[in-house]
Scaffold this motif. Structure first.
Motif, PDB file in Angstrom:
ATOM      1  N   LEU A   1       0.802  -1.228   0.000  1.00  0.00           N
ATOM      2  CA  LEU A   1       0.000   0.000   0.000  1.00  0.00           C
ATOM      3  C   LEU A   1       0.836   1.279   0.000  1.00  0.00           C
ATOM      4  O   LEU A   1       0.440   2.271  -0.599  1.00  0.00           O
ATOM      5  N   HIS A   2       1.951   1.261   0.696  1.00  0.00           N
ATOM      6  CA  HIS A   2       2.652   2.507   1.002  1.00  0.00           C
ATOM      7  C   HIS A   2       4.069   2.580   0.445  1.00  0.00           C
ATOM      8  O   HIS A   2       4.881   3.367   0.927  1.00  0.00           O
ATOM      9  N   ARG A   3       4.354   1.787  -0.566  1.00  0.00           N
ATOM     10  CA  ARG A   3       5.688   1.815  -1.173  1.00  0.00           C
ATOM     11  C   ARG A   3       5.962   3.212  -1.742  1.00  0.00           C
ATOM     12  O   ARG A   3       5.052   4.013  -1.920  1.00  0.00           O
ATOM     13  N   MET A   4       7.204   3.467  -2.060  1.00  0.00           N
ATOM     14  CA  MET A   4       7.641   4.808  -2.463  1.00  0.00           C
ATOM     15  C   MET A   4       6.925   5.337  -3.712  1.00  0.00           C
ATOM     16  O   MET A   4       6.744   6.538  -3.846  1.00  0.00           O
ATOM     17  N   ASP A   5       6.488   4.465  -4.609  1.00  0.00           N
ATOM     18  CA  ASP A   5       5.821   4.931  -5.830  1.00  0.00           C
ATOM     19  C   ASP A   5       4.292   4.882  -5.715  1.00  0.00           C
ATOM     20  O   ASP A   5       3.584   5.078  -6.690  1.00  0.00           O
ATOM     21  N   SER A   6       3.791   4.653  -4.509  1.00  0.00           N
ATOM     22  CA  SER A   6       2.352   4.543  -4.295  1.00  0.00           C
ATOM     23  C   SER A   6       1.713   5.923  -4.094  1.00  0.00           C
ATOM     24  O   SER A   6       2.271   6.772  -3.399  1.00  0.00           O
TER      25      SER A   6
ATOM     26  N   ALA B   1      -4.218   1.739  10.039  1.00  0.00           N
ATOM     27  CA  ALA B   1      -5.562   1.162   9.953  1.00  0.00           C
ATOM     28  C   ALA B   1      -5.686   0.323   8.682  1.00  0.00           C
ATOM     29  O   ALA B   1      -6.248  -0.782   8.709  1.00  0.00           O
ATOM     30  N   GLN B   2      -5.149   0.821   7.571  1.00  0.00           N
ATOM     31  CA  GLN B   2      -5.194   0.060   6.311  1.00  0.00           C
ATOM     32  C   GLN B   2      -4.443  -1.266   6.431  1.00  0.00           C
ATOM     33  O   GLN B   2      -4.950  -2.320   6.025  1.00  0.00           O
ATOM     34  N   ALA B   3      -3.228  -1.208   6.939  1.00  0.00           N
ATOM     35  CA  ALA B   3      -2.402  -2.419   7.023  1.00  0.00           C
ATOM     36  C   ALA B   3      -3.036  -3.453   7.944  1.00  0.00           C
ATOM     37  O   ALA B   3      -3.066  -4.650   7.623  1.00  0.00           O
TER      38      ALA B   3
ATOM     39  N   GLN C   1     -13.270   5.108   4.234  1.00  0.00           N
ATOM     40  CA  GLN C   1     -12.517   5.591   3.073  1.00  0.00           C
ATOM     41  C   GLN C   1     -11.483   4.565   2.635  1.00  0.00           C
ATOM     42  O   GLN C   1     -11.218   4.394   1.454  1.00  0.00           O
ATOM     43  N   ALA C   2     -10.907   3.884   3.584  1.00  0.00           N
ATOM     44  CA  ALA C   2      -9.821   2.953   3.288  1.00  0.00           C
ATOM     45  C   ALA C   2     -10.305   1.586   2.793  1.00  0.00           C
ATOM     46  O   ALA C   2      -9.515   0.800   2.288  1.00  0.00           O
TER      47      ALA C   2
ATOM     48  N   LEU D   1      -0.061   9.330   3.061  1.00  0.00           N
ATOM     49  CA  LEU D   1      -1.206   9.367   3.975  1.00  0.00           C
ATOM     50  C   LEU D   1      -0.708   9.516   5.411  1.00  0.00           C
ATOM     51  O   LEU D   1       0.416   9.118   5.733  1.00  0.00           O
ATOM     52  N   PRO D   2      -1.540  10.037   6.296  1.00  0.00           N
ATOM     53  CA  PRO D   2      -1.155  10.096   7.719  1.00  0.00           C
ATOM     54  C   PRO D   2      -0.921   8.690   8.273  1.00  0.00           C
ATOM     55  O   PRO D   2      -1.513   7.715   7.806  1.00  0.00           O
ATOM     56  N   ARG D   3      -0.037   8.589   9.259  1.00  0.00           N
ATOM     57  CA  ARG D   3       0.301   7.289   9.840  1.00  0.00           C
ATOM     58  C   ARG D   3      -0.941   6.542  10.329  1.00  0.00           C
ATOM     59  O   ARG D   3      -1.031   5.318  10.178  1.00  0.00           O
TER      60      ARG D   3
END
Length: 126
Positions: free
Chosen positions: A30-35, A47-49, A84-85, A40-42
């Motif tokens: 979800l949060h890789r450098m090219d994403s 919550a997503q992970a 939202q997530a 997004l806020p931590r």
């Protein structure tokens, strides 16, 4: 940066180790450098992970709800943030499940190729 996921190998609870591994892998997806989600806020990221890890483990029959519900609630703090997530979470969970299923299929094929056939089983006896 080597993109390795590490956790304490001495931890005895294999369910928590698996959940943690999936949680961290969800971050990587979800949060890789090219994403587009990388900034997004931590709170949103955590919550997503965790929600992704919950969905994946649930798919495989492992119930982590007692831990995951509190973890998600602590980080999300906002029902709208959680809602939202959901789309991002579902897409990532589905991708991880496909990857695990593919790895399991490959592993199964490896094991069956390596396992010698028992001659007593050749006549349909178990």
């Amino acid at each position: 940066m080597n993109n390795a996921i590490r956790f304490n190998p001495d931890a005895e609870n294999t369910t928590m180790k698996l959940k943690t591994l999936i949680h961290e892998y969800a971050h990587a997806q979800l949060h890789r450098m090219d994403s587009p989600l990388k900034d997004l806020p931590r709170e949103h990221k955590e919550a997503q992970a965790q929600a992704t890890a919950f969905m994946v483990t649930k798919y495989y029959g492992i119930d982590t709800e007692a831990y995951s519900a509190g973890y998600i609630a602590t980080w999300a703090k906002d029902i709208n943030l959680a809602k939202q997530a959901l789309g991002e979470i579902q897409k990532t969970a589905n991708n991880i499940i496909r990857e695990i299923d593919h790895l399991n299929k490959e592993r199964f094929q490896e094991v069956t190729k390596q396992a010698p056939m028992d001659k007593s089983d050749s006549h349909g006896k178990l």
